[in-house]
Design an enzyme around this catalytic site. Sequence first.
Site, short mmCIF file in Angstrom:
data_model
loop_
_atom_site.label_atom_id
_atom_site.label_comp_id
_atom_site.label_asym_id
_atom_site.label_seq_id
_atom_site.Cartn_x
_atom_site.Cartn_y
_atom_site.Cartn_z
N GLU A 106 39.87 45.14 55.59
CA GLU A 106 41.12 44.64 55.02
C GLU A 106 41.69 45.67 54.04
OE1 GLU A 106 41.37 40.06 55.16
OE2 GLU A 106 40.31 40.57 53.33
N ASN A 132 40.96 32.35 56.03
CA ASN A 132 40.60 32.37 54.62
C ASN A 132 41.71 31.63 53.86
OD1 ASN A 132 40.01 32.91 51.98
ND2 ASN A 132 40.28 35.13 52.11
N TRP A 133 41.41 30.41 53.46
CA TRP A 133 42.44 29.57 52.82
C TRP A 133 42.68 29.95 51.36
CZ3 TRP A 133 42.11 23.70 54.49
CH2 TRP A 133 42.44 23.61 55.84
N LYS A 134 41.79 30.80 50.81
CA LYS A 134 41.89 31.17 49.39
C LYS A 134 41.98 29.91 48.52
CE LYS A 134 43.76 35.50 50.95
NZ LYS A 134 44.55 36.69 50.72
N SER A 191 47.87 40.43 56.31
CA SER A 191 49.20 40.05 56.83
C SER A 191 49.24 39.78 58.33
CB SER A 191 50.24 41.14 56.50
OG SER A 191 50.40 41.23 55.10
N HIS A 227 35.51 40.26 49.09
CA HIS A 227 36.97 40.23 49.25
C HIS A 227 37.63 41.01 48.13
CE1 HIS A 227 41.05 38.89 49.77
NE2 HIS A 227 40.71 38.49 50.98
#
Length: 240
Positions: free
Chosen positions: A164, A6-8, A201, A95
Site C-alpha cells: 500500500e 478494511n473498514w477502518k 484507492s 498499516h
Amino acid sequence: MYFIANWKMFGSLNSINSLNKVDHFLKRFKKNRFVKIIVCPPSTLINPMHKKFKKTLIRIGAQNCHENENYGAFTGSINSRMLKNAGAKFVIIGHSENRRSGETNKLINLKIKSALKSGLKIIFCIGETIHEKRKKITKKVLIKQIDLGLSGIKTKKDIIIAYEPVWSIGTGVIPRERDLEASIEFIKKRFRKNKVLYGGSVNPKNILKLKSINNIDGFLIGAASQDPKKFIDIIKKTYN
Ligand code: 13P
C-alpha cells in the site's frame, strides 16, 4: 483473488446488515474456492459479524492487535488471543495509519509473532511515503519493512503481503501500471509462495486497470469496501 475490506474506524451494528448484500452476491462463488473475501471491521463488530457470517464465504479479520499475546494490564488494548476468541481469522498489521502514529518495524515484528502464535493469519502492510517515492528509495524502504517486520519468522505461509503506497491511500491516486508491476514483482521475488495484494484507492472505476497487473493476488480496500454496492462492483468487475 483476495478482496480484503478494511473498514477502518467506520461501522455500527447496522453495518452488519449491509454486509448481507455482499453475502447474497457471493452465493454465485459458493463452489469457487479461489475467491477469498475477508472483512476487517472495528473490533466491536468482530464477534457479531463472525456469528452472523460463519457459514458464508465471508471471513472476519481484525485491524490491529497488541504485541503481547498474554493477558496483561494494558488499558484499551486488545491482543491477538482475544481477537481469535472473538472469531477473527486474520489481522492487519503494519498499516501506514498505525505506522504514522508511531508503530515501528520492531513493534510490528512483535505483533506479527504474537498473532501467529495465537493462530491468526497476517495481512502485513508495507509501502513507501510520497517523500520516499520522490527520493526513489521505494525498494530500499520495502526491503527494510519486510526484513525487520518479518525478522526471526521462519514459517511465512500464513502471511499475506499488502503493498500500500502511503500516497495512494485515500487520495484517489493509484501508481502507474509499470511502477506497480515492478513493486509487486520485487516483493514476489522475495516471497514466491505468498500472496501479494495491492491497496490504495481501489474502487469500481480503477479496478479494470488494477486487475490486469501481472501477478497481483488481490486487493486491500478501504473506503470503497464500506459501501456494499461498490465492494460488490469491484468483485464483479474483476471477474467480468
Ligand atoms: P482506501 O481504499 O480508502 O484508499 O484505503 C486503502 C487502505 O488503507 C486499505 O488498508
